[in-house]
Scaffold this active site. Structure first.
Site, PDB file in Angstrom:
ATOM      1  N   TYR A 137     -12.600 -15.596 -25.014  1.00 20.03           N
ATOM      2  CA  TYR A 137     -12.607 -16.715 -25.959  1.00 20.03           C
ATOM      3  C   TYR A 137     -14.016 -17.121 -26.384  1.00 20.03           C
ATOM      4  CZ  TYR A 137      -7.615 -17.703 -25.476  1.00 20.03           C
ATOM      5  OH  TYR A 137      -6.245 -17.628 -25.521  1.00 20.03           O
ATOM      6  N   LYS A 189      -7.910  -8.276 -12.609  1.00 19.95           N
ATOM      7  CA  LYS A 189      -7.564  -6.879 -12.918  1.00 19.95           C
ATOM      8  C   LYS A 189      -8.734  -6.051 -12.405  1.00 19.95           C
ATOM      9  CE  LYS A 189      -4.894  -3.796 -14.875  1.00 19.95           C
ATOM     10  NZ  LYS A 189      -3.509  -3.489 -14.473  1.00 19.95           N
ATOM     11  N   ASP A 222      -0.897  -8.097 -14.095  1.00 18.77           N
ATOM     12  CA  ASP A 222       0.425  -7.525 -14.421  1.00 18.77           C
ATOM     13  C   ASP A 222       1.414  -7.769 -13.282  1.00 18.77           C
ATOM     14  OD1 ASP A 222      -1.203  -5.816 -12.950  1.00 18.77           O
ATOM     15  OD2 ASP A 222      -0.596  -3.978 -13.972  1.00 18.77           O
ATOM     16  N   ASP A 246      -4.153 -17.825 -20.470  1.00 22.08           N
ATOM     17  CA  ASP A 246      -3.362 -18.122 -21.672  1.00 22.08           C
ATOM     18  C   ASP A 246      -2.009 -17.418 -21.600  1.00 22.08           C
ATOM     19  OD1 ASP A 246      -2.827 -18.961 -24.390  1.00 22.08           O
ATOM     20  OD2 ASP A 246      -3.243 -16.892 -24.982  1.00 22.08           O
ATOM     21  N   ASP A 250       2.193 -19.008 -20.704  1.00 24.56           N
ATOM     22  CA  ASP A 250       3.373 -18.994 -21.580  1.00 24.56           C
ATOM     23  C   ASP A 250       4.579 -18.508 -20.781  1.00 24.56           C
ATOM     24  OD1 ASP A 250       1.943 -19.875 -23.827  1.00 24.56           O
ATOM     25  OD2 ASP A 250       2.980 -18.489 -25.165  1.00 24.56           O
TER      26      ASP A 250
HETATM   27  C1  IPM Z   1      -3.074 -22.430 -25.778  1.00 25.90           C
HETATM   28  C2  IPM Z   1      -3.040 -21.858 -27.160  1.00 25.90           C
HETATM   29  C3  IPM Z   1      -4.476 -21.684 -27.641  1.00 25.90           C
HETATM   30  C4  IPM Z   1      -5.171 -20.734 -26.695  1.00 25.90           C
HETATM   31  C5  IPM Z   1      -4.602 -21.205 -29.094  1.00 25.90           C
HETATM   32  C6  IPM Z   1      -3.828 -22.074 -30.052  1.00 25.90           C
HETATM   33  C7  IPM Z   1      -6.032 -21.086 -29.521  1.00 25.90           C
HETATM   34  O1  IPM Z   1      -2.339 -20.670 -27.183  1.00 25.90           O
HETATM   35  O2  IPM Z   1      -3.552 -23.559 -25.612  1.00 25.90           O
HETATM   36  O3  IPM Z   1      -2.616 -21.758 -24.846  1.00 25.90           O
HETATM   37  O4  IPM Z   1      -5.102 -19.516 -26.885  1.00 25.90           O
HETATM   38  O5  IPM Z   1      -5.781 -21.206 -25.763  1.00 25.90           O
HETATM   39 MN    MN Z   2      -1.491 -20.112 -25.275  1.00 23.13          MN
END
Ligand code: IPM
Ligand code: MN
Length: 354
Positions: A137, A189, A222, A246, A250
């Protein structure tokens, strides 16, 4: 009476509706637990950009720095090219306010469905500490001969000893203070990214010596994805870099019931932190009073805990947990059995004992 200055950025899509309910609940919590919150709203987001031609006005970050915390809805607009708002607002705040920790609890509340068969709330309760200012990032890299058949794109992962250590230190302390399993898992990793995660791994064990009470555990990213589904109960606190953090959060959000509930804190322990739902702006649902505001409400709870209002934070979490167990049917937009504002009212009423 303690008073906190909060910057509110409702943002795009469903962000404003979610934030509206978050603020509603925060106000009730403040009244009940005797502190005051002084909210100032900022219009930043896609519409602001389309109208003004700039993402943030000059001095915006310095203005935000004056607040005790930032409460954000969502950033992302269908008419704005991907990257502009994310980099120009969200990542800029994270970087310039040096919010070097992204804290993401993965907790299944009673009454919530997880897609993982046979797992219960007792099995899914861990926290991901994601490094939030470096890695892929950091924006290091570039193009060569872009748009030609010979083009080259380089995107580098930046891992500084300083950045990695402060993240690891936060994670060790967090794990120790959480006092659950006292187990910190480094997610990396090391078998392929032999530079970046060599640094992480050495720092992990060197720093870990200062925290003998915390067990050190390692897993490749992984494999972590596999175990988060197969045996989520083995995790207590996971620490990892920006990109892996990140991605796995999710997955974490899904196993805890979805984006309707997943909240996060972008933390600068010495400065201004920002709290937001993990999910995006869900423009499809914008303005329909359908989206689930619990992620925003939970982000508000994290903010209260961070500000030191621990009692209010745990009352808020209990309220959400209890309502999930008893009243709210589903976390999915449109299937909650209530509208967005009704869910906010339920939590607010519960908090004031109505
Ligand atoms: C998150 C989002 C952000 C990230 C994006 C929107 C830049 O996916 O907060 O997880 O990748 O950090
Ligand atoms: Mn995200």
């Amino acid at each position: 009476m303690k008073s906190y200055k909060i910057a509110v950025i409702p943002g795009d899509g469903s962000g404003p509706e979610m934030v509206r309910e978050g603020v509603k609940v925060l106000k009730v919590a403040a009244a009940r637990f005797a502190f005051s919150l002084d909210f100032t709203t900022f219009p930043f987001g896609g519409d602001y950009y389309l109208e003004k031609g700039e993402v943030l006005p000059y001095g915006a970050i310095e203005t935000l720095r004056q607040f005790d915390a930032i409460f954000l809805g969502a950033i992302g607009h269908p008419e704005v090219r991907p990257g502009i708002l994310e980099k120009g607002i969200l990542l800029r705040m994270r970087f310039e306010l040096d919010q070097y920790i992204n804290l993401r609890p993965v907790k299944l509340f009673p009454g919530i469905d997880t897609p993982i068969k046979d797992k219960e709330p007792a099995d899914i309760d861990f926290v991901v500490v994601r490094e939030n200012t470096e890695g892929l990032y950091a924006g290091s890299g570039g193009f060569l001969r872009r748009g030609t058949p010979h083009e080259v794109a380089v995107q580098e992962s930046i891992n500084t000893r300083f950045g990695v250590e402060r993240c690891l230190r936060y994670a060790f302390r967090y794990c120790r203070d959480r006092g659950k399993m006292n187990k910190l898992t480094l997610c990396g990793k090391t078998n392929v990214l032999t530079y970046a995660f060599d640094l992480w791994e050495r720092a992990f064990h060197e720093l870990g010596a200062e925290f003998p009470e915390v067990e050190r555990d390692y897993a490749h990213v992984d494999a972590i994805c596999m175990w988060m589904v197969k045996n989520p109960e083995q995790f207590d606190v996971i620490v990892t870099d920006n990109m892996f953090g990140d991605i796995i959060t999710d997955l974490g959000a899904m196993i805890q019931g979805g984006m309707g509930i997943a909240a996060s804190g972008n933390i600068n322990p010495e400065g201004t932190s920002m709290f937001e739902p993990i999910g995006g702006s869900a423009p499809r649902y914008a303005g329909r009073n359908m989206i689930n505001p619990l992620a925003s409400i939970c982000a508000g709870g994290m903010m209260l805990g961070h500000l030191g209002e621990k009692e209010a934070a745990s009352a808020l979490e209990r309220a959400v947990m209890d309502l999930c167990a008893t009243k709210i049917k589903s976390l999915a937009a449109g299937r909650m059995g209530y509208s967005t504002s009704e869910v906010g009212n339920l939590v607010a009423d519960y908090l004031c004992g109505r």
